[in-house]
Design a protein around this motif. Structure first.
Motif, short mmCIF file in Angstrom:
data_model
loop_
_atom_site.label_atom_id
_atom_site.label_comp_id
_atom_site.label_asym_id
_atom_site.label_seq_id
_atom_site.Cartn_x
_atom_site.Cartn_y
_atom_site.Cartn_z
N ALA A 145 30.97 35.98 47.12
CA ALA A 145 31.39 35.01 46.10
C ALA A 145 31.32 35.63 44.71
O ALA A 145 32.18 35.37 43.86
N ALA A 146 30.30 36.44 44.45
CA ALA A 146 30.16 37.08 43.15
C ALA A 146 31.32 38.05 42.89
O ALA A 146 31.84 38.13 41.77
N THR A 147 31.71 38.78 43.93
CA THR A 147 32.82 39.72 43.78
C THR A 147 34.12 38.97 43.48
O THR A 147 34.91 39.39 42.62
N LYS A 148 34.34 37.85 44.15
CA LYS A 148 35.54 37.04 43.89
C LYS A 148 35.54 36.55 42.44
O LYS A 148 36.59 36.53 41.77
N ALA A 149 34.36 36.15 41.94
CA ALA A 149 34.26 35.68 40.56
C ALA A 149 34.56 36.82 39.58
O ALA A 149 35.21 36.61 38.55
N ILE A 150 34.09 38.00 39.90
CA ILE A 150 34.36 39.17 39.06
C ILE A 150 35.85 39.48 39.03
O ILE A 150 36.43 39.74 37.97
N ARG A 151 36.50 39.41 40.19
CA ARG A 151 37.94 39.69 40.24
C ARG A 151 38.74 38.63 39.47
O ARG A 151 39.74 38.95 38.82
N THR A 152 38.30 37.39 39.55
CA THR A 152 38.97 36.33 38.79
C THR A 152 38.85 36.58 37.29
O THR A 152 39.81 36.42 36.53
N HIS A 153 37.67 36.99 36.86
CA HIS A 153 37.44 37.30 35.45
C HIS A 153 38.33 38.45 35.00
O HIS A 153 38.93 38.39 33.90
N GLU A 154 38.45 39.49 35.82
CA GLU A 154 39.29 40.64 35.47
C GLU A 154 40.77 40.23 35.36
O GLU A 154 41.48 40.67 34.46
N VAL A 158 43.11 40.38 32.14
CA VAL A 158 44.07 41.46 32.41
C VAL A 158 43.38 42.82 32.18
O VAL A 158 43.87 43.66 31.40
N ARG A 159 42.27 43.02 32.82
CA ARG A 159 41.55 44.27 32.71
C ARG A 159 41.51 44.96 34.07
O ARG A 159 41.60 44.30 35.11
N PRO A 160 41.39 46.29 34.09
CA PRO A 160 41.38 47.03 35.36
C PRO A 160 40.19 46.61 36.24
O PRO A 160 39.13 46.22 35.73
N GLN A 161 40.39 46.69 37.53
CA GLN A 161 39.31 46.34 38.44
C GLN A 161 38.24 47.43 38.45
O GLN A 161 38.53 48.62 38.46
#
Length: 216
Positions: A145-154, A158-161
């Motif tokens: 869930a934390a990784t999904k939240a991080i990807r949503t934030h990126e 519009v920042r690189p993963q």
């Protein structure tokens, strides 16, 4: 039958393999006529050399076993060199955090620790990290869930993963796909080996870093 077997083994070289490295055991083995005492795990080159040296060689003959060359690489721990790496470590277990810190203490890494998934997300959104080490099972918010939240934030900014490496103690069938679907870029199984951790960071990082073997 026992006496015949004993007589047959009387002149047979014996090599002892022990999981315990103790001088008293080696001395006792020598008093029993055992010339070679190896501690497990024994390297293949060491074992082959012991077998070869134990075989009787008749006059005019040479040993039939090839003597391998010992590797010349340094046997010390793997460490990172190059630009400093900013690493976010999300791990709720204090012992595991200490283990990771010890593994990377001589590497060019600055470690920031989070004790749960929500804290990891908060630290990530407020900081600038090169790699995230994400424990899968954590309280409040798990690693997926934390990784999904991080990807949503990126995506929003519009920042690189940023590479996210999953840390898991129980990899089940289908977990690899589940991790990647969440946006994780790799995973390590616990207990983590130092060489695997360093190799994963080298592979994931976009900075010019490399690993070397430190002299022990």
């Amino acid at each position: 039958a026992r006496s015949r077997a004993s007589e047959a083994l009387k002149h047979t070289p014996i090599i002892i393999l022990s999981s315990v490295d103790r001088d008293d055991l080696a001395r006792r083995a020598r008093t029993l006529g055992v010339k070679t005492f190896l501690t497990k795990p024994a390297r293949s080159a060491t074992l082959l050399r012991a077998v070869s040296s134990s075989l009787p060689v008749r006059e005019g003959e040479v040993s039939q076993l090839p003597m391998p060359t010992e590797p010349t690489e340094l046997k010390g721990p793997a460490i990172l060199t190059g630009e400093r790496l900013q690493v976010l470590v999300a791990e709720d277990n204090q012992v595991n955090r200490m283990v990771i810190e010890t593994m990377l203490k001589d590497s060019h890494c600055d470690l920031t620790f989070a004790e749960n998934g929500q804290e990891a997300v908060d630290l990530y959104t407020a900081g600038d990290f090169d790699v995230v080490l994400m424990d899968v099972s954590m309280p409040i918010m798990d690693g997926v869930a934390a990784t999904k939240a991080i990807r949503t934030h990126e995506t929003t900014l519009v920042r690189p993963q940023t590479p996210v490496i999953a840390l898991t103690a129980h990899a089940m069938p289908g977990d690899r796909e589940r991790f990647f679907e969440a946006g994780m870029t790799g995973y390590l199984s616990k207990p983590i080996k130092q060489a695997d951790l360093v190799a994963a960071l080298v592979s994931a990082s976009k900075k010019p870093i490399s690993s070397i073997r430190k002299a022990s």
